[in-house]
Design an enzyme around this catalytic site. Structure first.
Site, short mmCIF file in Angstrom:
data_model
loop_
_atom_site.label_atom_id
_atom_site.label_comp_id
_atom_site.label_asym_id
_atom_site.label_seq_id
_atom_site.Cartn_x
_atom_site.Cartn_y
_atom_site.Cartn_z
N GLY A 1 107.15 61.34 41.44
CA GLY A 1 108.05 61.83 40.40
C GLY A 1 109.49 61.39 40.56
O GLY A 1 109.80 60.52 41.37
N SER A 2 110.34 62.05 39.78
CA SER A 2 111.74 61.65 39.62
C SER A 2 112.49 61.59 40.94
O SER A 2 112.25 62.37 41.86
CB SER A 2 112.43 62.67 38.71
OG SER A 2 113.83 62.51 38.78
N THR A 3 113.45 60.65 41.00
CA THR A 3 114.24 60.48 42.23
C THR A 3 115.13 61.68 42.50
O THR A 3 115.54 61.87 43.64
CB THR A 3 115.12 59.22 42.17
OG1 THR A 3 116.09 59.38 41.13
CG2 THR A 3 114.28 57.99 41.91
N VAL A 4 115.44 62.48 41.49
CA VAL A 4 116.28 63.65 41.76
C VAL A 4 115.49 64.74 42.49
O VAL A 4 116.06 65.76 42.88
CB VAL A 4 116.99 64.22 40.50
CG1 VAL A 4 117.89 63.17 39.88
CG2 VAL A 4 116.01 64.75 39.49
N GLY A 5 114.22 64.50 42.74
CA GLY A 5 113.40 65.38 43.57
C GLY A 5 113.99 65.59 44.96
O GLY A 5 113.78 66.63 45.58
#
Lengths: 402, 129
Positions: free
Chosen positions: B57-61
């Protein structure tokens, strides 16, 4: 990993807490990816700054950094933030959402962010061979494929750390041996920005992890390339496309490559994709031009075309032109556009904004990238329509141009 | 006693704790409740050794791992087969020890099913049973 004396000092905390944390992150990531050293970058570009994406977790971390004396150590830009200043047919965002987004933006400005845009290549044009640390896929693809600069596709938090130390890990497409095509794809006879973008999206779906060599792409206008690469970046993880006649040194890159396999994307497949996603209206529709951000030339071309045509009272729809505040527009011009229900929003991105919160029912756009992300991130369905048809929806014909 | 070989990415000290096994990759942004210290569909991870095949999933994870730490709900260590930049970034900013699992995932998964507790030993082994 080999570190210079200065980098060792950073790691030992001699440059402060934020730098120590930042270099630790970049070194660890570099080690995981097999890099043996760090390299300086001339431009960092940070993504992951929309409050709707990072939520309180990201806000808290960014504010923690902001509470130190951390400053960006290289030329740094950031992605556009959520369109919290926007209103849609009179409806606004809540003050809580607005204030949290403003807090993120203020910290980044204080640390030295020069602009908020997804097209950092219009702010500072990368030179061939330069090393960058960019997040934001369309920008990464543009830098590698059009400018011949070198950047991996960094994640949001990682790019923030790289801006703080002005360095990235030396790996991926920073190395020439990784900048080689693995497949040749031919796309002929595409007629507008929508077809070019759809081709990019389909190629990305077929080759999600490889660098393709693309032949025959229509690049009559600069924004065709931008639309193609942005769409490719939505369906593929690859940081680069080698474009015939465009990518600096593409012949040299080809000679090193393994692009012996030839693929052809039929125009019929591209037109079928567009047909499947096209819709010209819905109730409470938001029409968006500017994903990625419009260039100065695009903004003026669109405005000139609009103003050459008559006003229509549209009632239940709006058009937003999205660009960066580096494009200077007079208030007088913006007021003229308002009569057409066309608004200009700067430094923001509707695709990372919960548009459902302000009563938008659907988005209609000429951007395949927006088509991909709006339903996931903005919470509303999205459809395609070419740029000229979108403008005609808001204007009355009869001029010489029509 | 079973010893699974691991290698430290972000180092921590030696400790024993409950093991929480996620058989599927975890989406940090989508699957984690940072207030409760819970991975949805897996269970509570706070203070435990979380074993996962990968993150997705998203890199802001990465920020989610930071938030877990700030809330005092972080796992005491993460052991994973596939380390990516998102997990590595999150482990550093969240100050969560992170280990690469050197055994094949399927083998490790089968061995860890139903196991209650384990110990990280010398940063080289996950010892269970």
């Amino acid at each position: 990993m080999y570190l210079t004396k200065e980098e060792e000092a950073m790691l030992n905390g001699e440059f402060g807490e934020a730098v120590e944390l930042a270099i630790k992150v970049v070194v660890k990531v570099g080690e995981v990816l097999g890099a043996t050293k760090l390299i300086s970058v001339v431009h960092a570009h940070i993504s992951g700054i929309s409050y709707f994406n990072i939520l309180d977790y990201g806000l808290e971390f960014i504010e923690h950094l902001g509470s130190t004396d951390a400053r960006f150590r290289t030329f740094t830009t950031a992605n556009p933030y959520a369109a919290i200043n926007a209103s849609f047919i009179g409806k606004h965002f809540s003050s809580e959402v607005i204030s949290k987004q403003v807090r993120v933006v203020n910290v980044l400005k204080r640390m030295g962010a020069r602009a908020f845009t997804c097209t950092p290549y219009y702010i500072r044009i990368p030179k061939e061979g330069e090393h960058l640390a960019w997040a934001e896929s369309n920008a990464v693809l543009y830098a590698n494929s059009v400018c011949g600069a070198k950047t991996n596709r960094e994640g949001g938090p990682l790019s923030l750390m790289e801006a703080i130390i002005g360095r990235t890990y030396f790996g991926g497409v920073h190395l020439d041996e990784n900048r080689v095509p693995e497949v040749t794809v031919t796309v002929n006879a595409l007629k507008n920005e929508l077809e070019v973008a759809a081709a990019g999206y389909i190629i990305g779906k077929y080759f999600p992890t490889t660098i393709p060599y693309v032949k025959g792409l229509n690049h009559d206008y600069e924004y065709y390339l931008k639309a193609f690469l942005a769409a490719f970046g939505s369906s593929s993880n690859s940081p680069m496309v080698i474009l015939e006649g465009i990518t600096p040194g593409y012949k040299r890159l080809l000679s090193r490559g393994r692009a012996c396999k030839n693929e052809n994307i039929p125009v019929a497949e591209i037109r079928e994709f567009i047909k499947e996603h096209t819709r010209d209206a819905c109730s409470r529709a938001l029409y968006v031009l500017g994903c990625p951000h419009l260039s100065e030339k695009e903004v003026h071309d669109i405005i000139n075309y609009v103003l050459s045509r008559g006003v229509i009272n549209t009632q239940d729809k709006e058009m937003w032109l999205i660009t960066s505040s580096s494009v200077k527009l007079s208030n007088d011009l913006k007021l003229k556009l308002l009569k057409y229900d066309i608004k200009v929003y700067e430094d923001v991105c509707p695709a990372v904004t919960k548009l459902s919160m302000i009563g938008v029912d659907c988005v209609i756009t000429d951007s395949v990238k927006a088509l991909h992300y709006i339903p996931k991130l903005a919470g509303v369905p999205a459809f395609l329509l070419d740029r000229v048809s979108i403008i005609k929806t808001f204007t009355r014909g009869g001029s010489l141009l029509d | 006693m079973i010893k699974l070989r691991i290698r430290p990415i972000v180092e921590g000290r030696e400790y024993c704790s409950e093991i929480v096994l996620s058989e599927k990759p975890v989406s940090l942004l989508g699957d984690v409740d940072v207030e409760g210290g819970i991975v949805r569909g897996v269970g509570e991870i706070s203070g435990k050794i979380l074993v996962v095949p990968a993150s997705v999933g998203s890199t802001v994870g990465s920020y989610v791992l930071y938030a877990l730490s700030r809330n005092g709900k972080a796992p005491i260590a993460i052991v994973t087969s596939s380390i990516d930049p998102i997990l590595a970034t999150g482990a550093v900013i969240g100050d969560i020890p992170l280990y690469r699992l050197l055994e094949p995932w399927d083998k490790a998964k089968n061995m860890l099913r139903g196991v209650k507790e384990g110990c990280i030993v010398k940063g080289e082994y996950l010892v269970v049973g």
